[in-house]
Design a protein around this motif. Structure first.
Motif, mmCIF file in Angstrom:
data_model
loop_
_atom_site.group_PDB
_atom_site.id
_atom_site.type_symbol
_atom_site.label_atom_id
_atom_site.label_comp_id
_atom_site.label_asym_id
_atom_site.label_seq_id
_atom_site.Cartn_x
_atom_site.Cartn_y
_atom_site.Cartn_z
ATOM 1 N N ASP A 144 0.615 -0.862 -0.031
ATOM 2 C CA ASP A 144 -0.510 0.063 0.193
ATOM 3 C C ASP A 144 1.105 1.212 -0.320
ATOM 4 O O ASP A 144 1.114 1.811 0.899
ATOM 5 C CB ASP A 144 -0.416 0.123 1.323
ATOM 6 N N LEU A 145 1.140 1.259 -0.986
ATOM 7 C CA LEU A 145 2.574 2.629 -1.346
ATOM 8 C C LEU A 145 2.079 3.085 -2.562
ATOM 9 O O LEU A 145 1.843 2.975 -3.720
ATOM 10 C CB LEU A 145 4.017 2.391 -1.607
ATOM 11 N N PRO A 146 2.542 4.426 -1.992
ATOM 12 C CA PRO A 146 2.047 5.237 -3.534
ATOM 13 C C PRO A 146 2.943 5.054 -4.968
ATOM 14 O O PRO A 146 4.115 5.407 -4.329
ATOM 15 C CB PRO A 146 1.674 6.999 -3.611
ATOM 16 N N LEU A 172 -1.839 22.462 -4.773
ATOM 17 C CA LEU A 172 -2.893 22.953 -4.669
ATOM 18 C C LEU A 172 -2.729 22.914 -3.623
ATOM 19 O O LEU A 172 -2.935 22.034 -2.281
ATOM 20 C CB LEU A 172 -3.578 21.290 -5.461
ATOM 21 N N LYS A 173 -3.797 23.711 -2.866
ATOM 22 C CA LYS A 173 -4.459 24.497 -1.481
ATOM 23 C C LYS A 173 -5.415 23.322 -0.863
ATOM 24 O O LYS A 173 -5.775 23.313 0.261
ATOM 25 C CB LYS A 173 -3.870 25.367 -0.922
ATOM 26 N N LYS A 174 -6.262 23.177 -2.057
ATOM 27 C CA LYS A 174 -7.663 23.379 -1.444
ATOM 28 C C LYS A 174 -8.373 21.958 -1.811
ATOM 29 O O LYS A 174 -9.079 21.582 -1.459
ATOM 30 C CB LYS A 174 -8.749 23.746 -2.599
ATOM 31 N N PHE A 175 -7.482 21.151 -2.555
ATOM 32 C CA PHE A 175 -7.321 19.835 -2.667
ATOM 33 C C PHE A 175 -6.490 18.827 -2.856
ATOM 34 O O PHE A 175 -5.526 19.135 -3.530
ATOM 35 C CB PHE A 175 -8.476 18.920 -3.312
ATOM 36 N N ARG A 176 -6.512 17.737 -3.201
ATOM 37 C CA ARG A 176 -5.045 16.645 -3.566
ATOM 38 C C ARG A 176 -6.181 15.510 -4.544
ATOM 39 O O ARG A 176 -7.685 15.489 -4.627
ATOM 40 C CB ARG A 176 -4.486 16.016 -3.148
ATOM 41 N N PHE A 177 -5.175 15.406 -5.958
ATOM 42 C CA PHE A 177 -5.416 14.447 -6.464
ATOM 43 C C PHE A 177 -5.193 12.974 -6.069
ATOM 44 O O PHE A 177 -3.806 12.776 -5.294
ATOM 45 C CB PHE A 177 -5.455 14.263 -8.077
ATOM 46 N N ILE A 178 -6.491 11.871 -5.716
ATOM 47 C CA ILE A 178 -6.237 10.251 -5.829
ATOM 48 C C ILE A 178 -5.788 9.766 -7.318
ATOM 49 O O ILE A 178 -7.651 9.712 -7.526
ATOM 50 C CB ILE A 178 -5.963 9.764 -4.951
ATOM 51 N N ILE A 179 -5.156 9.453 -7.776
ATOM 52 C CA ILE A 179 -5.068 8.820 -9.134
ATOM 53 C C ILE A 179 -5.613 6.842 -8.590
ATOM 54 O O ILE A 179 -4.038 6.496 -8.215
ATOM 55 C CB ILE A 179 -3.725 8.874 -10.581
ATOM 56 N N LEU A 180 -6.446 6.500 -9.113
ATOM 57 C CA LEU A 180 -6.559 4.417 -9.483
ATOM 58 C C LEU A 180 -6.222 4.632 -10.855
ATOM 59 O O LEU A 180 -6.639 4.713 -11.697
ATOM 60 C CB LEU A 180 -7.649 4.455 -9.162
ATOM 61 N N THR A 216 -1.025 10.171 -19.998
ATOM 62 C CA THR A 216 -1.752 11.723 -20.186
ATOM 63 C C THR A 216 -0.608 12.041 -18.105
ATOM 64 O O THR A 216 -0.319 12.776 -17.873
ATOM 65 C CB THR A 216 -2.363 12.669 -19.780
ATOM 66 N N VAL A 217 -1.011 10.915 -17.191
ATOM 67 C CA VAL A 217 -0.624 11.171 -15.861
ATOM 68 C C VAL A 217 0.605 11.732 -15.595
ATOM 69 O O VAL A 217 0.788 12.048 -14.580
ATOM 70 C CB VAL A 217 -0.998 9.858 -14.825
ATOM 71 N N THR A 218 1.505 10.708 -16.190
ATOM 72 C CA THR A 218 3.493 11.566 -16.585
ATOM 73 C C THR A 218 3.250 13.269 -15.908
ATOM 74 O O THR A 218 3.859 13.839 -15.383
ATOM 75 C CB THR A 218 3.982 11.228 -17.203
ATOM 76 N N ILE A 219 2.175 14.102 -17.161
ATOM 77 C CA ILE A 219 1.957 15.556 -17.600
ATOM 78 C C ILE A 219 2.021 16.015 -15.897
ATOM 79 O O ILE A 219 2.120 16.857 -14.970
ATOM 80 C CB ILE A 219 1.374 16.103 -18.015
ATOM 81 N N LYS A 261 3.996 15.959 -4.874
ATOM 82 C CA LYS A 261 3.635 15.050 -4.858
ATOM 83 C C LYS A 261 2.920 14.500 -3.644
ATOM 84 O O LYS A 261 1.594 13.657 -3.533
ATOM 85 C CB LYS A 261 5.151 13.666 -3.980
ATOM 86 N N GLU A 262 2.931 15.562 -2.929
ATOM 87 C CA GLU A 262 1.373 15.837 -1.627
ATOM 88 C C GLU A 262 0.371 16.062 -2.641
ATOM 89 O O GLU A 262 -0.740 16.150 -2.101
ATOM 90 C CB GLU A 262 1.339 16.522 -0.568
ATOM 91 N N SER A 263 -0.055 16.564 -3.893
ATOM 92 C CA SER A 263 -0.824 16.668 -4.641
ATOM 93 C C SER A 263 -1.041 16.315 -5.417
ATOM 94 O O SER A 263 -2.540 16.200 -6.073
ATOM 95 C CB SER A 263 -1.007 18.524 -5.089
ATOM 96 N N CYS A 264 -0.550 14.807 -5.668
ATOM 97 C CA CYS A 264 -1.390 13.612 -6.404
ATOM 98 C C CYS A 264 -0.470 12.444 -6.137
ATOM 99 O O CYS A 264 0.808 12.215 -6.522
ATOM 100 C CB CYS A 264 -0.834 14.239 -8.022
#
Length: 216
Positions: free
Chosen positions: A3-5, A42-50, A62-65, A72-75
């Motif tokens: 369970d690691l990003p 980002l200040k208001k939210f973070r992205f979590i990519i599944l 495109t996620v690499t861009i 890292k904390e925002s994506c």
């Protein structure tokens, strides 16, 4: 699976070509000049990519861009098909402890532009993006019940500039384009959104110059 990003593209890192450590592309077609000078938070939210496992082998993903444009904390990226609480405990802890929405075009989804109250409240949000082909994304959504129970948000009235990958319909957009729209609307950073989309357009132009074809 641990369970690691996931932040490193192991497939590209093992390539014999010299790879840019930031955008994960060969140096000759590096996109960093089109990205923000330094990754932004980002200040208001973070992205979590599944992310579906097949995406790591797609050279034009495109996620690499998006990943290269943000700290890292925002994506945060998790790779898999089924994201159980047992294997992805940290993911489920974040969703349980913080307000979370998933970007998915279901019938009960809120339009992004009409849902700005979600972040205007001052609460911090997780924004989940499902990264894969449209078929894979639909299967991942259906196979993970916790996604179905989240507030859904959809994007309307936008066309894709991702010309080198076939889309099932005219209103389908790439993961990056969806993220860029969220950043423009919720984070109020249209300049960051524009830079990421310019990087996408440049990636497409490079591929077209090398013999790729436009997909309609």
């Amino acid at each position: 699976m641990d369970d690691l990003p996931l932040f490193d593209d192991e497939a590209l890192a093992s390539s014999r070509r010299t790879i840019c450590p930031r955008c994960k592309r060969p140096d000759k077609v590096c996109l960093c000049v089109w990205l923000p000078e330094i990754p932004l938070q980002l200040k208001k939210f973070r992205f979590i990519i599944l992310q579906h496992p097949d995406e790591q082998d797609r050279p034009m993903r495109t996620v690499t861009i998006l990943e290269s444009s943000l700290v890292k904390e925002s994506c945060i990226i998790y790779r898999g098909r089924r994201f159980s609480n047992r294997k992805y405990q940290k993911l489920h802890e974040m969703i349980a402890d913080e307000k979370t929405v998933v970007l998915y075009p279901s019938k009960d989804a809120l339009c992004l532009e009409h849902a700005d109250w979600l972040v205007e409240s001052g609460d911090f949000y997780n924004c989940i993006l499902i990264d894969g082909t449209w078929k894979q994304a639909r299967e991942m959504y259906q196979q993970n019940e916790f996604l179905c129970n989240l507030t859904k948000v959809s994007i309307e009235n936008i066309s894709s500039s991702y010309l080198i990958r076939k889309q099932p319909s005219a209103n389908c957009i790439s993961t990056l384009e969806a993220a860029a729209r969220v950043i423009a609307v919720w984070e109020r950073k249209p300049e960051l959104s524009k830079r990421m989309l310019l990087a996408l357009e440049e990636m497409c132009n490079i591929q077209l110059d090398h013999g790729d074809q436009i997909h309609k």
